[in-house]
Write a protein that holds these residues in place. Structure first.
Motif, mmCIF file in Angstrom:
data_model
loop_
_atom_site.group_PDB
_atom_site.id
_atom_site.type_symbol
_atom_site.label_atom_id
_atom_site.label_comp_id
_atom_site.label_asym_id
_atom_site.label_seq_id
_atom_site.Cartn_x
_atom_site.Cartn_y
_atom_site.Cartn_z
ATOM 1 N N MET A 15 34.325 -22.531 -11.468
ATOM 2 C CA MET A 15 34.088 -23.606 -12.427
ATOM 3 C C MET A 15 33.562 -23.056 -13.756
ATOM 4 S SD MET A 15 32.282 -26.078 -9.583
ATOM 5 C CE MET A 15 32.035 -27.475 -10.666
ATOM 6 N N PRO A 16 34.449 -22.798 -14.729
ATOM 7 C CA PRO A 16 34.001 -22.348 -16.047
ATOM 8 C C PRO A 16 33.765 -23.520 -16.995
ATOM 9 C CG PRO A 16 36.381 -22.174 -15.900
ATOM 10 C CD PRO A 16 35.914 -22.759 -14.586
ATOM 11 N N CYS A 17 32.873 -23.312 -17.957
ATOM 12 C CA CYS A 17 32.609 -24.356 -18.953
ATOM 13 C C CYS A 17 31.922 -23.744 -20.164
ATOM 14 C CB CYS A 17 31.719 -25.439 -18.351
ATOM 15 S SG CYS A 17 31.277 -26.769 -19.510
ATOM 16 N N VAL A 18 32.211 -24.310 -21.333
ATOM 17 C CA VAL A 18 31.490 -23.988 -22.569
ATOM 18 C C VAL A 18 30.861 -25.280 -23.069
ATOM 19 C CG1 VAL A 18 31.652 -23.141 -24.933
ATOM 20 C CG2 VAL A 18 33.098 -22.140 -23.146
ATOM 21 N N GLN A 37 36.135 -27.541 -20.968
ATOM 22 C CA GLN A 37 36.090 -27.351 -19.526
ATOM 23 C C GLN A 37 37.418 -27.715 -18.868
ATOM 24 O OE1 GLN A 37 32.990 -29.478 -17.015
ATOM 25 N NE2 GLN A 37 34.897 -30.085 -16.026
ATOM 26 N N PRO A 38 38.084 -26.752 -18.259
ATOM 27 C CA PRO A 38 39.301 -27.060 -17.507
ATOM 28 C C PRO A 38 38.955 -27.615 -16.131
ATOM 29 C CG PRO A 38 38.819 -24.730 -17.324
ATOM 30 C CD PRO A 38 37.765 -25.316 -18.240
ATOM 31 N N VAL A 39 39.941 -28.185 -15.461
ATOM 32 C CA VAL A 39 39.755 -28.551 -14.055
ATOM 33 C C VAL A 39 39.480 -27.274 -13.275
ATOM 34 C CG1 VAL A 39 40.882 -29.507 -12.002
ATOM 35 C CG2 VAL A 39 41.251 -30.562 -14.248
ATOM 36 N N ARG A 40 38.519 -27.342 -12.369
ATOM 37 C CA ARG A 40 38.115 -26.139 -11.642
ATOM 38 C C ARG A 40 39.263 -25.587 -10.797
ATOM 39 N NH1 ARG A 40 33.989 -29.361 -7.670
ATOM 40 N NH2 ARG A 40 35.544 -30.592 -6.562
ATOM 41 N N THR A 41 39.184 -24.305 -10.521
ATOM 42 C CA THR A 41 40.135 -23.650 -9.623
ATOM 43 C C THR A 41 39.587 -23.720 -8.201
ATOM 44 O OG1 THR A 41 40.896 -22.137 -11.349
ATOM 45 C CG2 THR A 41 41.289 -21.482 -9.058
ATOM 46 N N LEU A 74 33.022 -35.484 -8.076
ATOM 47 C CA LEU A 74 33.664 -34.220 -7.716
ATOM 48 C C LEU A 74 32.770 -33.029 -8.055
ATOM 49 C CD1 LEU A 74 37.170 -35.214 -8.982
ATOM 50 C CD2 LEU A 74 36.702 -34.479 -6.647
ATOM 51 N N GLY A 75 31.947 -33.207 -9.071
ATOM 52 C CA GLY A 75 31.161 -32.085 -9.573
ATOM 53 C C GLY A 75 31.927 -31.396 -10.681
ATOM 54 N N ILE A 76 31.345 -31.324 -11.858
ATOM 55 C CA ILE A 76 32.036 -30.732 -12.999
ATOM 56 C C ILE A 76 31.165 -29.647 -13.627
ATOM 57 C CG2 ILE A 76 33.634 -32.580 -13.570
ATOM 58 C CD1 ILE A 76 31.598 -33.799 -15.394
ATOM 59 N N GLY A 77 31.852 -28.670 -14.218
ATOM 60 C CA GLY A 77 31.179 -27.483 -14.718
ATOM 61 C C GLY A 77 30.123 -27.754 -15.760
ATOM 62 N N VAL A 78 30.326 -28.791 -16.580
ATOM 63 C CA VAL A 78 29.354 -29.064 -17.635
ATOM 64 C C VAL A 78 27.983 -29.391 -17.047
ATOM 65 C CG1 VAL A 78 29.899 -31.542 -17.823
ATOM 66 C CG2 VAL A 78 28.985 -30.301 -19.809
ATOM 67 N N MET A 79 27.959 -29.956 -15.839
ATOM 68 C CA MET A 79 26.676 -30.257 -15.209
ATOM 69 C C MET A 79 25.950 -28.979 -14.790
ATOM 70 S SD MET A 79 26.620 -33.401 -15.610
ATOM 71 C CE MET A 79 27.722 -34.756 -15.924
ATOM 72 N N ASP A 80 26.716 -28.000 -14.340
ATOM 73 C CA ASP A 80 26.121 -26.705 -14.015
ATOM 74 C C ASP A 80 25.642 -26.000 -15.285
ATOM 75 O OD1 ASP A 80 26.710 -26.744 -11.141
ATOM 76 O OD2 ASP A 80 28.789 -26.599 -11.772
ATOM 77 N N THR A 81 26.425 -26.103 -16.346
ATOM 78 C CA THR A 81 26.035 -25.472 -17.607
ATOM 79 C C THR A 81 24.753 -26.090 -18.146
ATOM 80 O OG1 THR A 81 28.381 -25.126 -18.105
ATOM 81 C CG2 THR A 81 26.820 -24.816 -19.907
ATOM 82 N N ALA A 82 24.703 -27.418 -18.161
ATOM 83 C CA ALA A 82 23.518 -28.108 -18.677
ATOM 84 C C ALA A 82 22.284 -27.781 -17.843
ATOM 85 C CB ALA A 82 23.771 -29.613 -18.691
#
Length: 308
Positions: free
Chosen positions: A60-63, A42-46, A283-291
């Motif tokens: 916010m992309p994430c794998v 997961q990169p820092v979001r754009t 801040l909110g991170i993409g992995v939380m959206d993915t999970a």
């Protein structure tokens, strides 16, 4: 393109609860702080600031564990009116086939509150009694519901700049509306800041020693919710140190030290210093959206599709 399903907001609301998310979010925190060992990419979001129209776009992309998602969240303001849209694309690997487009509002509100719950679990004083919420929007409501699903507070106080709005939400949630932020946070054990403020609304002298603060607003480097002195006199945790040092005005402008990611506490790498005043900068991170989206997608398939 493979056939994919569309999961609308009304469906999402029936597929996930706050309690469902607590173990999922806690695990995701730990995995994120392990990096590749946690199977997180997961990169820092754009962040695109659309100043001409008073808006912001977050990409916010994430794998994570064989699922790839991209969330696009837009927030635009017209005076006091706010327009929000959120959509999550979910792909399965290794084929990268699109499996679902999922409405993201409920997911965003629920997972953000659940993140604060996990931080509170580790960092708040034992058996907290008083909850204070600064802000009266969607995130204020979701944090009240999420935190009270985890721990039943004896008293909750709500403040926002419009006392009428504070009263409206307080009446809905059976809480106490306060005319000042100082009144709301007096002797509070847990404080949540979910405002649109660009200047601090929570001051050092108002907060009792040993309180825990979930700082959720102020998502731009120029925005602040918390007095810089309070930041510098607290033990500061965040969801992502890399993102916080780039995006969080509360951290950047105060020049405070960041002690740890909350995932490092979950993993036992860093201490939960709950005997001191603590701040969790979310801040909110993409992995939380993915999970969360993965849980919603699997639940949808088992509950909805199987009935047809």
């Amino acid at each position: 393109m493979d056939n994919f399903i569309t999961i609308q907001e009304d469906d999402v609301k029936g597929l996930v609860t706050y309690k469902d998310l607590f173990p999922i979010i806690e695990t995701a925190f730990g995995d994120f702080s392990k990096g590749k060992e946690g199977d997180v990419l997961q990169p820092v979001r754009t962040v695109i600031s659309v100043e001409k129209h008073n808006g912001t776009c977050f990409i916010m992309p994430c794998v994570y564990h064989g699922i790839m998602t991209t969330k696009v969240l837009t927030i635009f303001h017209d005076g006091e009116k706010q327009s929000r849209q959120s959509l999550i694309w979910l792909y399965t690997l290794p084929s990268a086939g699109l499996k679902a487009m999922i409405a993201g509002e409920t997911i965003t509100f629920h997972r953000t509150a659940a993140m604060s719950v996990i931080a509170t679990k580790y960092l708040a004083p034992k058996q907290p009694k008083v909850l204070a919420i600064l802000g009266a929007g969607h995130q204020a409501r979701s944090h009240f519901n999420g935190l009270n699903a985890f721990h039943q507070f004896k008293e909750t106080r709500i403040w926002t700049r419009s006392f009428t709005k504070a009263q409206t939400l307080a009446n809905e949630l059976n809480c106490i509306a306060c005319e000042t932020a100082q009144e709301a946070v007096k002797d509070a054990d847990v404080i949540v800041t979910v405002t649109r403020s660009t200047k601090p609304v929570l001051m050092l002298d108002w907060v009792k020693k040993g309180a825990h603060i979930n700082c959720v607003g102020a998502l731009k480097p120029s925005y602040q919710e918390i007095d810089p002195e309070l930041m510098r006199n607290s033990v500061v945790y965040t969801d992502t140190i890399e993102g916080a040092l780039k995006e969080s005005g509360d951290i950047i402008l105060s020049k405070c030290d960041v002690y740890a990611e909350i995932g490092e506490v979950v993993n036992g790498y860093k201490d939960a210093k709950s005997d001191q005043t603590t701040v969790f900068k979310s801040l909110g991170i993409g992995v939380m959206d993915t999970a969360t989206a993965t849980f919603v997608y699997e639940n949808y398939k088992s509950k909805i599709i199987c009935k047809n």
